[in-house]
Write an enzyme that holds these catalytic residues in place. Sequence first.
Site, PDB file in Angstrom:
ATOM      1  N   ASP A   1     -53.258 -56.998 -48.891  1.00 29.68           N
ATOM      2  CA  ASP A   1     -52.605 -55.870 -48.231  1.00 29.68           C
ATOM      3  C   ASP A   1     -52.066 -56.273 -46.864  1.00 29.68           C
ATOM      4  O   ASP A   1     -52.600 -57.160 -46.192  1.00 29.68           O
ATOM      5  CB  ASP A   1     -53.592 -54.713 -48.045  1.00 29.68           C
ATOM      6  CG  ASP A   1     -54.044 -54.099 -49.359  1.00 29.68           C
ATOM      7  OD1 ASP A   1     -53.332 -54.278 -50.368  1.00 29.68           O
ATOM      8  OD2 ASP A   1     -55.103 -53.444 -49.364  1.00 29.68           O
ATOM      9  N   GLU A   2     -51.038 -55.578 -46.434  1.00 26.99           N
ATOM     10  CA  GLU A   2     -50.401 -55.877 -45.152  1.00 26.99           C
ATOM     11  C   GLU A   2     -51.399 -55.806 -43.989  1.00 26.99           C
ATOM     12  O   GLU A   2     -51.358 -56.620 -43.069  1.00 26.99           O
ATOM     13  CB  GLU A   2     -49.244 -54.900 -44.918  1.00 26.99           C
ATOM     14  CG  GLU A   2     -48.425 -55.200 -43.689  1.00 26.99           C
ATOM     15  CD  GLU A   2     -47.149 -54.384 -43.609  1.00 26.99           C
ATOM     16  OE1 GLU A   2     -46.771 -53.992 -42.485  1.00 26.99           O
ATOM     17  OE2 GLU A   2     -46.536 -54.123 -44.669  1.00 26.99           O
TER      18      GLU A   2
END
Length: 279
Positions: A130-131
């Site tokens: 995930d970012e």
Amino acid sequence: MLTYTVQEDGLTIDQLLQTKWKLGKKLIHELRMQKAVTDQDGELLQWKLPQQKGNVLNFKWEAESSKYLPSDQIPLYVAYEDDYILIVSKPRGVATHPNEQGQNHTLMNTVSHYLQSKGHQYGEHVHRIDEGTKGLVVVAKNPIVKGMLDRMIEQKEIVRTYEAIVEGQMKSNHGTIRAAIGTDRHHPTRRRVSPSGQLAITHYEVVGRDEQFTKVHAILETGRTHQIRVHLAHLGHPIVGDDLYGAKKSPTKTYELHAFKVQFKHPITGQMIIAEDKR
């Protein structure tokens, strides 16, 4: 080019590619059409001829280049590299790969710049994080290794360990969370535990405690979107700073999740690779 030393007597090139490496039909067809497999003297080899242990096979073919726009805007930390595989650390707040044409602020844009500077035109990630999560991402440096690593991900042969700091005191020192995860119809990006969702399994172990927080190591058996975040919040212990899943907002607007270790048996050399993010 890829060089491989045959590890057992009687294995044909067909069997190596289809049975042992389990490559896709399209890639195998490309290798066959381009007459890509030679011995160490450059002589073409017959695909149905049994090979002897110790024979050296060279794979050389015109492979499709990766399409990422090269960029050096993000510092790159390399945790491991050889002729076949690159393992790099993604900073928080950076996407693993572009989601739209022309995007060049992602990890893979930086990886592409790094590889091209060393004469490589191919580099593809075999998983993503995930970012908002920092940590290790495995990159294949040619399509054959990409196909092999993809299969290893599917068969859970690549173990990724995450460290999370969660709110509160977890009761159990270790456990397994089995709770299906689906989309949340009330929020475009949030996920939730749902009986109609996809099977999701997370193993965890407590490695540290204080009065307010618990430090946890988690290993994914499945790879659902936001899985660790959703599962820990489901237990009543959201990750510190992860306000999307019920934690108090962090002044830095980040959450404490780190993909700090990855380990697997190297698909070419057979050696055990253990890489850690020491940032």
